[in-house]
Design a protein around this motif. Structure first.
Motif, PDB file in Angstrom:
ATOM      1  N   VAL A 247       0.722  -1.207   0.095  1.00 48.70           N
ATOM      2  CA  VAL A 247       0.084  -0.164   0.037  1.00 48.70           C
ATOM      3  C   VAL A 247       0.774   1.134   0.093  1.00 48.70           C
ATOM      4  O   VAL A 247       0.538   2.218  -0.756  1.00 48.70           O
ATOM      5  N   ALA A 248       2.075   1.131   0.616  1.00 41.85           N
ATOM      6  CA  ALA A 248       2.940   2.419   0.740  1.00 41.85           C
ATOM      7  C   ALA A 248       3.538   2.601  -0.552  1.00 41.85           C
ATOM      8  O   ALA A 248       3.726   3.695  -0.948  1.00 41.85           O
ATOM      9  N   GLY A 249       3.798   1.529  -1.367  1.00 41.01           N
ATOM     10  CA  GLY A 249       4.657   1.671  -2.630  1.00 41.01           C
ATOM     11  C   GLY A 249       3.330   2.115  -3.621  1.00 41.01           C
ATOM     12  O   GLY A 249       3.768   2.894  -4.576  1.00 41.01           O
ATOM     13  N   SER A 250       2.164   1.654  -3.435  1.00 44.50           N
ATOM     14  CA  SER A 250       1.065   2.149  -4.605  1.00 44.50           C
ATOM     15  C   SER A 250       0.679   3.698  -4.149  1.00 44.50           C
ATOM     16  O   SER A 250       0.330   4.342  -4.788  1.00 44.50           O
ATOM     17  N   ARG A 251       1.000   4.117  -2.839  1.00 49.40           N
ATOM     18  CA  ARG A 251       0.363   5.573  -2.537  1.00 49.40           C
ATOM     19  C   ARG A 251       2.019   6.415  -2.611  1.00 49.40           C
ATOM     20  O   ARG A 251       1.612   7.576  -1.862  1.00 49.40           O
ATOM     21  N   ALA A 252       2.674   6.061  -3.141  1.00 47.05           N
ATOM     22  CA  ALA A 252       4.175   6.777  -2.971  1.00 47.05           C
ATOM     23  C   ALA A 252       3.937   7.959  -3.504  1.00 47.05           C
ATOM     24  O   ALA A 252       4.822   8.979  -3.208  1.00 47.05           O
ATOM     25  N   ALA A 253       3.208   8.192  -4.530  1.00 44.75           N
ATOM     26  CA  ALA A 253       3.194   9.389  -5.255  1.00 44.75           C
ATOM     27  C   ALA A 253       2.432  10.422  -4.445  1.00 44.75           C
ATOM     28  O   ALA A 253       2.692  11.669  -4.736  1.00 44.75           O
ATOM     29  N   SER A 254       1.611  10.059  -3.571  1.00 43.75           N
ATOM     30  CA  SER A 254       0.975  10.936  -2.376  1.00 43.75           C
ATOM     31  C   SER A 254       1.305  10.875  -1.333  1.00 43.75           C
ATOM     32  O   SER A 254       0.436  10.080  -0.595  1.00 43.75           O
ATOM     33  N   PRO A 255       2.402  10.865  -0.640  1.00 47.23           N
ATOM     34  CA  PRO A 255       2.946  10.695   0.807  1.00 47.23           C
ATOM     35  C   PRO A 255       2.013  11.380   1.600  1.00 47.23           C
ATOM     36  O   PRO A 255       2.231  10.790   3.064  1.00 47.23           O
ATOM     37  N   THR A 256       1.279  12.289   1.549  1.00 51.94           N
ATOM     38  CA  THR A 256       0.452  12.744   2.616  1.00 51.94           C
ATOM     39  C   THR A 256      -1.103  12.340   2.637  1.00 51.94           C
ATOM     40  O   THR A 256      -1.848  12.685   3.395  1.00 51.94           O
ATOM     41  N   SER A 257      -1.217  11.053   1.666  1.00 53.14           N
ATOM     42  CA  SER A 257      -2.531  10.569   1.489  1.00 53.14           C
ATOM     43  C   SER A 257      -2.999   9.669   3.033  1.00 53.14           C
ATOM     44  O   SER A 257      -1.913   9.223   3.581  1.00 53.14           O
ATOM     45  N   PRO A 258      -4.133   9.503   3.459  1.00 57.02           N
ATOM     46  CA  PRO A 258      -4.199   8.591   4.460  1.00 57.02           C
ATOM     47  C   PRO A 258      -3.762   7.130   4.471  1.00 57.02           C
ATOM     48  O   PRO A 258      -3.247   6.556   5.433  1.00 57.02           O
ATOM     49  N   ALA A 259      -4.045   6.666   3.233  1.00 52.83           N
ATOM     50  CA  ALA A 259      -3.493   5.045   3.035  1.00 52.83           C
ATOM     51  C   ALA A 259      -2.305   5.160   3.339  1.00 52.83           C
ATOM     52  O   ALA A 259      -1.564   4.096   3.845  1.00 52.83           O
ATOM     53  N   PHE A 260      -1.309   5.819   2.758  1.00 57.88           N
ATOM     54  CA  PHE A 260      -0.036   5.893   2.971  1.00 57.88           C
ATOM     55  C   PHE A 260       0.442   6.178   4.450  1.00 57.88           C
ATOM     56  O   PHE A 260       1.674   5.440   4.770  1.00 57.88           O
ATOM     57  N   LEU A 261       0.108   7.118   4.978  1.00 53.69           N
ATOM     58  CA  LEU A 261       0.270   7.348   6.371  1.00 53.69           C
ATOM     59  C   LEU A 261      -0.046   6.221   7.231  1.00 53.69           C
ATOM     60  O   LEU A 261       0.669   5.905   8.229  1.00 53.69           O
ATOM     61  N   ILE A 262      -1.261   5.505   7.108  1.00 49.29           N
ATOM     62  CA  ILE A 262      -1.669   4.591   7.896  1.00 49.29           C
ATOM     63  C   ILE A 262      -0.698   3.098   7.573  1.00 49.29           C
ATOM     64  O   ILE A 262      -0.193   2.610   8.559  1.00 49.29           O
ATOM     65  N   ALA A 263      -0.245   3.183   6.370  1.00 50.81           N
ATOM     66  CA  ALA A 263       0.795   2.061   6.072  1.00 50.81           C
ATOM     67  C   ALA A 263       1.875   2.055   6.753  1.00 50.81           C
ATOM     68  O   ALA A 263       2.547   1.346   7.604  1.00 50.81           O
ATOM     69  N   MET A 264       2.448   3.326   6.636  1.00 48.95           N
ATOM     70  CA  MET A 264       3.786   3.691   7.264  1.00 48.95           C
ATOM     71  C   MET A 264       3.520   3.498   8.895  1.00 48.95           C
ATOM     72  O   MET A 264       4.801   3.206   9.579  1.00 48.95           O
ATOM     73  N   GLY A 265       2.674   3.845   9.332  1.00 53.79           N
ATOM     74  CA  GLY A 265       2.384   4.069  10.844  1.00 53.79           C
ATOM     75  C   GLY A 265       2.351   2.385  11.348  1.00 53.79           C
ATOM     76  O   GLY A 265       2.880   1.855  12.171  1.00 53.79           O
ATOM     77  N   PHE A 266       1.553   1.616  10.584  1.00 51.72           N
ATOM     78  CA  PHE A 266       1.614   0.117  10.860  1.00 51.72           C
ATOM     79  C   PHE A 266       3.030  -0.438  10.788  1.00 51.72           C
ATOM     80  O   PHE A 266       3.156  -1.277  11.772  1.00 51.72           O
ATOM     81  N   ILE A 267       3.909  -0.170  10.030  1.00 48.28           N
ATOM     82  CA  ILE A 267       5.252  -0.536   9.769  1.00 48.28           C
ATOM     83  C   ILE A 267       6.007  -0.315  10.900  1.00 48.28           C
ATOM     84  O   ILE A 267       6.572  -1.020  11.407  1.00 48.28           O
ATOM     85  N   VAL A 268       5.805   0.989  11.330  1.00 50.54           N
ATOM     86  CA  VAL A 268       6.727   1.507  12.546  1.00 50.54           C
ATOM     87  C   VAL A 268       6.130   0.741  13.871  1.00 50.54           C
ATOM     88  O   VAL A 268       6.775   0.266  14.494  1.00 50.54           O
ATOM     89  N   VAL A 269       4.827   0.642  13.980  1.00 44.08           N
ATOM     90  CA  VAL A 269       4.298   0.044  15.236  1.00 44.08           C
ATOM     91  C   VAL A 269       4.740  -1.604  15.356  1.00 44.08           C
ATOM     92  O   VAL A 269       5.077  -1.770  16.189  1.00 44.08           O
ATOM     93  N   SER A 270       4.606  -2.252  14.283  1.00 48.63           N
ATOM     94  CA  SER A 270       4.936  -3.574  14.109  1.00 48.63           C
ATOM     95  C   SER A 270       6.441  -3.821  14.353  1.00 48.63           C
ATOM     96  O   SER A 270       6.892  -4.764  15.160  1.00 48.63           O
ATOM     97  N   GLY A 271       7.301  -2.801  13.889  1.00 50.32           N
ATOM     98  CA  GLY A 271       8.806  -3.103  14.418  1.00 50.32           C
ATOM     99  C   GLY A 271       8.950  -2.838  15.864  1.00 50.32           C
ATOM    100  O   GLY A 271       9.753  -3.485  16.471  1.00 50.32           O
TER     101      GLY A 271
END
Length: 288
Positions: A247-271
């Motif tokens: 999802v982060a890769g598919s929304r990489a063109a719009s890094p401020t979109s909710p989908a991108f932010l949620i995906a990056m947040g999940f990656i950080v939390v799981s780490g």
């Protein structure tokens, strides 16, 4: 009176009682002569045959023994482990030379499109993960190239394929040589956990990032975990983090979109969760 010894014996005797007696006496002599002439020849032939057989057997024995020893040496555990090291080193060199990460910048070849491109990417994904290419990079590429849904399907299929390749190579070529080296307490504890609770242990490894994908594959291969629990746990446990990266890769063109932010947040939390779990489990591994 003439001497009996000097009386000449006629060459042909008349057929009479004495003549028949003479012939009867002569037949054994001719048979004896025939046997005397035949026996040495047959004995010579038999001896020659035995000698030739013995010579050919003695000549073939060293070659067959050498082939047997060479076969055993090539199939020995350490020879198979050396072959595994050569294969992995060759794969790493190919990755460095061809740089599959260029897919992120150059995109997928335009000649391949649609479902064929998704399948081809899944196959390439599996080979790359077996060759130590980082999965997050490939997951980002899957999302950027095919979107969230098709990219996730291709990435999960490639993940299972790559894990299966690595597990098979490690089990066939490395297990027999590496298992006798599991002597430390940590190694024995990890091996016992993977061998007794294969599905649960591998599911936890896949759900919580932090353990390198290739390292987990080869450690599971050295243990006594079965194929089915390993592949099933890999397929299920890899979905959340793989989906986040796709999802982060598919929304990489719009890094401020909710989908991108949620995906990056999940990656950080799981780490962070994986680091916390590893911190708690380290005492149990030390005491094991």
């Amino acid at each position: 009176m003439p001497d009996p010894a000097s009386v000449p014996v006629p060459a042909t005797l008349p057929v009479s009682a004495s003549g028949s007696a003479t012939v009867a006496l002569a037949e054994p002599a001719s048979a004896t002569v025939a046997l005397a002439l035949a026996e040495p020849a047959s004995a010579t032939v038999t001896a020659a045959t035995v000698t030739a057989t013995t010579t050919s057997a003695s000549a073939g024995a060293p070659s067959s023994g050498l082939a047997l020893r060479c076969g055993r040496a090539l199939l020995s555990p350490w020879a198979r482990l050396a072959l595994l090291v050569v294969l992995l080193a060759s794969a790493a060199v190919l990755v460095v030379l061809y740089e599959p990460q260029r897919l992120l910048a150059a995109g997928w070849p335009p000649q391949v499109g649609g479902a064929a491109a998704v399948v081809a990417f899944g196959l390439a994904y599996g080979l790359c993960t077996a060759a130590f290419v980082p999965r997050p990079l490939l997951n980002l590429a899957a999302g950027a190239l095919f979107g969230s849904q098709a990219g996730l399907a291709s990435a999960i299929a490639g993940t299972v394929l790559g894990a299966g390749i690595a597990f098979t190579l490690g089990r066939v070529l490395g297990q027999d040589a590496l298992r006798p080296l599991l002597r430390g307490r940590w190694l024995k504890a990890a091996d016992g956990q993977l061998s007794r609770h294969g599905f649960r242990s591998m599911l936890a490894v896949r759900l919580l990032p932090g353990v390198p994908f290739a390292a987990a594959n080869y450690c599971a291969a050295v243990s006594r975990m079965g194929y089915v629990p390993f592949l099933l746990a890999t397929a299920i446990g890899s979905v959340p983090n793989t989906a986040a990266y796709v999802v982060a890769g598919s929304r990489a063109a719009s890094p401020t979109s909710p989908a991108f932010l949620i995906a990056m947040g999940f990656i950080v939390v799981s780490g962070l969760a994986a680091a916390a779990v590893a911190w708690r489990k380290r005492h149990r591994l030390r005491d094991a």
